[in-house]
Design an enzyme around this catalytic site. Structure first.
Site, mmCIF file in Angstrom:
data_model
loop_
_atom_site.group_PDB
_atom_site.id
_atom_site.type_symbol
_atom_site.label_atom_id
_atom_site.label_comp_id
_atom_site.label_asym_id
_atom_site.label_seq_id
_atom_site.Cartn_x
_atom_site.Cartn_y
_atom_site.Cartn_z
ATOM 1 N N HIS A 233 -9.120 -0.993 2.643
ATOM 2 C CA HIS A 233 -7.936 -0.002 2.759
ATOM 3 C C HIS A 233 -7.906 1.161 1.771
ATOM 4 C CE1 HIS A 233 -3.552 0.588 3.262
ATOM 5 N NE2 HIS A 233 -3.623 0.769 1.920
ATOM 6 N N CYS A 234 -7.805 2.243 2.394
ATOM 7 C CA CYS A 234 -7.975 3.579 1.473
ATOM 8 C C CYS A 234 -6.579 3.959 1.034
ATOM 9 C CB CYS A 234 -8.875 4.388 2.288
ATOM 10 S SG CYS A 234 -9.044 6.016 1.304
#
Length: 443
Positions: A233-234
């Site tokens: 997850h960015c």
């Protein structure tokens, strides 16, 4: 009975009388009584005894729906349901990193364009006294054109990485609905196209999404949904990097790294020119030095991160598989989903090499299965050898499992099978399911 909302003993007459009494109490309350009686309407039908019926969409319990037994497989087939999918981009505070990136890109663009390229082009107020230096002007035009091209691709890749959904578990395919072991369905029901299992041999499932997890899928607690082939997850994207947007993220790293290196190495000339010219305004000198320093810092981080993802691409791994499922000292071992260097690149950038460096034509498939005739998992299974994955070593044995013959598993694109058998040839017992959270079953 009326006040406490209890169901009368009789099913027809008592129910009608209760409804009439409820209406009379309602009329009395509307006529202006100071303290009307609190009445609760009696339900027209008794509530269901099943604890699973009426569960909210975000509940870990399965959604309501009838399930019909499949006569040929001995299992059960859940009926399709239409749960409400959670809306994306609803948390305002998580847009702050995206806003920071959206401000950094125009800032570097303006500094490079007006503090470096404009003096080299010698146009307008930046024109020097005397003759125009054609060599300097030609070099500035080339640098300006390359910079605009890379920046345009960078912005397109960033927008597509944010907007494109990484890939959820399909809602219109009932075979992925989680069936708990509550006595309603036999325990030998097994989801299609699943190779990875838990330690007890049962297929992996998500208690939040109430879905069976496909191979390489994981639940993101930030996005609150399961992501197909989840990499990480960015927060700078406010999105997960998964199957459908990994190519855009990969190209985003490429173009941002090239852009930062171009700014850093070419701005050195402008910094030296500002330092040697005492008439240079302080603001121009500060912005030129600031832009070069910021581009150099971001280019260094981008180079390291982009090199890491090149390594993951060539090894056919994701960040989660490398950091969580690899044994110590076996990080450089090939992945069971490895199809060779050429096949691994095609699995990320698509099937057409002419579009590899463009944010077009992502890899085909749905991201539900990654086993084909070219993968090491299929080769090891055909050879009957021993394979090691994650924290468990197991001897491969033929247990009578049949997900479909090799002739019926033709592959249209990496990450999806065009056809696969819809039923199992034999029921799968609990003792036959041997594996771990990252140990695929033999195909």
């Amino acid at each position: 009975r009326i006040q406490h909302g209890r169901q009368p003993a009789d099913s027809s007459t008592s129910q009608v009388e209760s409804n009439e009494a409820w209406l009379s109490l309602k009329l009395l309350s509307l006529r202006g009584h100071s303290r009307p009686m609190i009445a609760t309407k009696v339900p027209l039908r008794p509530p269901s005894l099943s604890p699973y019926r009426g569960a909210p969409p975000d509940s870990p319990l399965p959604r309501s729906g009838t399930r019909s037994r499949a006569g040929t497989t001995g299992g059960c087939t859940p009926t399709p349901s239409t749960p409400k999918r959670r809306r994306r981009f609803t948390e305002r505070q998580k847009w702050y990193p995206v806003l920071f990136v959206a401000c950094t890109i125009p800032c570097l663009w303006a500094i490079y364009s007006f503090c470096h390229c404009a003096p080299m082009l010698q146009l307008g107020p930046w024109r020097r006294l005397g003759e125009i230096d054609l060599v300097l002007q030609r070099r500035g035009a080339i640098q300006f054109g390359v910079f605009q091209f890379l920046t345009a691709l960078l912005v397109i890749c960033y927008v597509r990485s944010v907007v494109t959904h990484p890939g959820p578990i399909p809602e219109d395919k009932p075979e992925w609905d989680y069936v708990p072991q509550d006595g309603r369905c036999p325990s030998d029901w097994f989801p299609m196209m699943v190779q990875e299992t838990k330690k007890n041999g049962f297929p992996r499932h998500c208690k939040w999404c109430v879905k069976y997890k496909p191979d390489r899928a994981h639940h993101c607690r930030v996005c609150r949904t399961c992501i197909l082939k989840m990499d990480h997850h960015c927060p700078w994207l406010y999105n997960c990097v998964g199957f459908h947007n990994y190519k855009f993220f990969f190209l985003l790293l490429l173009y941002s790294t090239l852009d930062c290196h171009l700014i850093f190495w070419t701005t050195m000339e402008s910094v030296a020119r500002c330092a040697n010219n005492p008439d240079t305004p302080f603001l121009q000198m500060f912005l030129t030095l600031f832009g070069m320093s910021l581009a150099g810092f971001l280019g260094l981080l981008g180079t390291a991160f982009f090199g890491f993802h090149i390594f993951l691409t060539l090894k056919a791994r994701t960040c989660i598989e490398l950091l969580e499922k690899s044994q110590p000292g076996k990080v450089f071992d090939p992945s069971p989903y490895d199809v060779g260097i050429w096949g691994n690149i095609r699995a990320i950038l698509g099937d057409f090499p002419m579009f590899w460096l463009l944010p077009l034509c992502p890899p085909r498939g749905e991201g539900l299965s990654f086993v084909s005739d070219e993968t090491r998992l299929t080769a090891d299974s055909a050879a009957g050898g021993v394979r090691r994955r994650a924290h468990q070593t197991m001897q491969r044995k033929m247990m009578g499992l049949s997900f479909g013959s090799s002739q019926s598993m033709s592959m249209t694109g990496y990450g999806n099978f065009s056809s696969q058998s819809a039923h199992f040839s034999q029921p799968i017992s609990s003792a036959a399911r041997i594996g771990s959270s990252s140990t695929p079953l033999p195909t």
